[in-house]
Design a protein around this motif. Structure first.
Motif, PDB file in Angstrom:
ATOM      1  N   ALA A  71       0.834  -1.205   0.000  1.00 60.19           N
ATOM      2  CA  ALA A  71       0.000   0.000   0.000  1.00 60.19           C
ATOM      3  C   ALA A  71       0.869   1.255   0.000  1.00 60.19           C
ATOM      4  O   ALA A  71       0.669   2.164  -0.812  1.00 60.19           O
ATOM      5  N   LEU A  72       1.853   1.301   0.887  1.00 54.10           N
ATOM      6  CA  LEU A  72       2.648   2.518   1.052  1.00 54.10           C
ATOM      7  C   LEU A  72       3.560   2.767  -0.136  1.00 54.10           C
ATOM      8  O   LEU A  72       3.576   3.866  -0.706  1.00 54.10           O
ATOM      9  N   THR A  73       4.354   1.750  -0.529  1.00 48.79           N
ATOM     10  CA  THR A  73       5.404   2.004  -1.515  1.00 48.79           C
ATOM     11  C   THR A  73       4.849   2.237  -2.922  1.00 48.79           C
ATOM     12  O   THR A  73       5.491   2.908  -3.721  1.00 48.79           O
ATOM     13  N   ASN A  74       3.672   1.721  -3.193  1.00 49.61           N
ATOM     14  CA  ASN A  74       3.112   1.903  -4.534  1.00 49.61           C
ATOM     15  C   ASN A  74       2.442   3.247  -4.750  1.00 49.61           C
ATOM     16  O   ASN A  74       2.151   3.605  -5.893  1.00 49.61           O
ATOM     17  N   THR A  75       2.142   3.954  -3.664  1.00 52.21           N
ATOM     18  CA  THR A  75       1.294   5.138  -3.832  1.00 52.21           C
ATOM     19  C   THR A  75       1.864   6.406  -3.206  1.00 52.21           C
ATOM     20  O   THR A  75       1.260   7.472  -3.337  1.00 52.21           O
ATOM     21  N   LEU A  76       3.003   6.309  -2.512  1.00 43.28           N
ATOM     22  CA  LEU A  76       3.509   7.471  -1.789  1.00 43.28           C
ATOM     23  C   LEU A  76       4.959   7.768  -2.157  1.00 43.28           C
ATOM     24  O   LEU A  76       5.652   6.923  -2.735  1.00 43.28           O
ATOM     25  N   THR A 221       6.911   7.770  -5.846  1.00 48.06           N
ATOM     26  CA  THR A 221       8.327   7.535  -6.151  1.00 48.06           C
ATOM     27  C   THR A 221       9.062   6.704  -5.094  1.00 48.06           C
ATOM     28  O   THR A 221      10.272   6.552  -5.184  1.00 48.06           O
ATOM     29  N   LEU A 222       8.360   6.208  -4.090  1.00 43.90           N
ATOM     30  CA  LEU A 222       9.058   5.324  -3.142  1.00 43.90           C
ATOM     31  C   LEU A 222       9.562   4.104  -3.917  1.00 43.90           C
ATOM     32  O   LEU A 222       8.863   3.607  -4.810  1.00 43.90           O
TER      33      LEU A 222
END
Ligand SMILES: *Cc1c(COP(=O)(O)O)cnc(C)c1O
Length: 397
Positions: A71-76, A221-222
């Motif tokens: 969830a976090l790395t794909n969108t933040l 861009t994570l």
């Protein structure tokens, strides 16, 4: 003796025989239409359990924690602002993950035992005039404290503040056992795993992305490689994964989804509510209290039970395993030693639950707690009798 007792930990949960058999299958070519016959029913079935018509479903070889990372790395992007409340060990761990990824988390410290404070979220969102908060995190069911939160209220908080932040929900210990409405609640990412409501071994991270979340994938861009949903989406088109999929587990998930559908999703929820209420009545009969501070936040999948001052609640778990071959859950973090947990989710019947309550009673009496053998069991029995089809038939005659 073979070990045959059910477990009463809040995951991994008991595995029905049909699911175990489904996991145990010969090797197939995982880049073939044969694999598609496992993959696509899984994607469709998960969408139904999430009550979403439009979410993109992704299933990674991982666990719930990998779902958080997906969830976090794909969108933040580094430095993005996230708003989250900490009311237990699992919400804490998701916050910790955000921080380790260089996200800027505003934490609402919340007493362990309380639900998520939608009003505080709303106040902070209203104050964020520049809309710098990108994402709001919510743990639907805090497994450490046995607390369920109101996700519809979280959506109302966002809407009332007229704030465009996305809503990401950890449903690892709720999805498939408690009502979850991805579309109706406007959830942008839902996260779960295989070893709780889906009654499988650990090994799958299961996530749903809304259209809005899929848009955010393009600008985030994570760094992400293994959990990149773009690679996964591309693979699906060819009945394949960007790497080797855990075929047996996924075949188990297909079987699990078929079992849930056969029972009926709403019946599955009702069964969890009934079993949980029997546990709560037992706790009350023992003269003990739940960590959850009010009935509106009582979880239907796990009860965290406080023991008297000066008593080490972890002893219940130790002695239960040592003397009765039965597994209960320990207190985590801030509540370690203060409570023990009875998991009551997944493949469970009233009768199985009564065996867990009976054993918990023996352990507590062995450890010198002032509890009458049979008191909690009787309270649960009275309640389960009322709920069973048989007793209703008798009443009607
Ligand atoms: C179990 C659980 C997790 C972690 O899942 P893993 O599969 O152990 O990585 C996260 N959140 C909640 C609410 C859970 O119950």
């Amino acid at each position: 003796m073979t070990f045959q007792n059910p477990v009463f930990i809040p995951g991994p949960t008991n595995m029905p025989e049909a699911i175990r058999q489904a996991c145990y299958m010969p090797t197939i070519d995982h880049r073939s239409p044969v694999f598609g016959k496992i993959l696509h029913p899984c994607l469709e079935g998960v969408g139904k359990v999430l009550k979403s018509n439009s979410a993109k479903i992704f299933i990674f070889p991982s666990t719930g924690t990998g779902g958080w990372e997906t969830a976090l790395t794909n969108t933040l992007s580094k430095g993005d602002k996230v708003l989250a409340a900490r009311n237990g060990m699992f919400s804490h761990r998701w916050i910790d993950m955000c921080q380790r990824h260089g996200l800027d988390v505003q934490v609402i410290e919340t007493p362990w035992g309380d639900g998520l404070p939608a009003d505080k979220y709303e106040e902070i969102l209203r104050g964020d005039k520049s809309h710098s908060i990108k994402v709001v995190l919510a743990t639907h069911n805090e497994t450490a404290t046995g607390v369920k939160s109101d996700i519809a209220a979280m959506r109302r908080a966002l809407d009332a503040a007229n704030h465009p932040a996305m809503l990401y929900v950890d449903g690892v210990s709720s999805i498939g056992s408690m009502d979850f409405r991805m579309d109706e609640w406007g959830v942008d990412i839902a996260v779960t795993g295989s070893q709780k409501g889906f009654m499988l071994p650990a090994g799958l991270a299961i996530v749903g992305f809304s259209e809005k979340a899929m848009k955010a994938v393009e600008t985030a861009t994570l760094p992400r490689t293994f959990f990149d949903v773009r690679n996964m989406a591309k693979g699906y088109g060819n009945n394949a994964y960007p790497y080797t999929p855990p075929v047996g587990l996924m075949n188990g998930l297909k079987a699990s989804l078929a079992m849930i559908e056969a029972e009926g999703l709403e019946n599955v929820f009702a069964r969890h509510t009934r079993i949980a209420e029997g546990v709560r009545r037992a706790v009350d009969a023992w003269g003990l209290t739940l960590c959850a501070t009010s009935p509106d936040v009582y979880s239907d999948t796990v009860s965290a039970i406080c023991t008297p001052e000066g008593f080490n609640a972890t002893d219940i778990v130790t002695v239960g395993a040592r003397d009765y071959d039965m597994a209960f859950g320990v207190g985590l973090g801030e509540v370690a030693g203060k409570l023990f947990r009875i998991g009551h989710l997944g493949s469970l019947t009233d009768a199985m639950m009564l065996s867990g309550l009976a054993t918990a009673e023996m352990v507590m009496v062995d450890l010198g707690l002032d509890i009458t053998l049979g008191s909690g069991v009787a309270a649960a029995q009275e309640y389960y009798r009322l709920g069973s089809g048989k007793s209703k038939r008798i009443a009607a005659e």
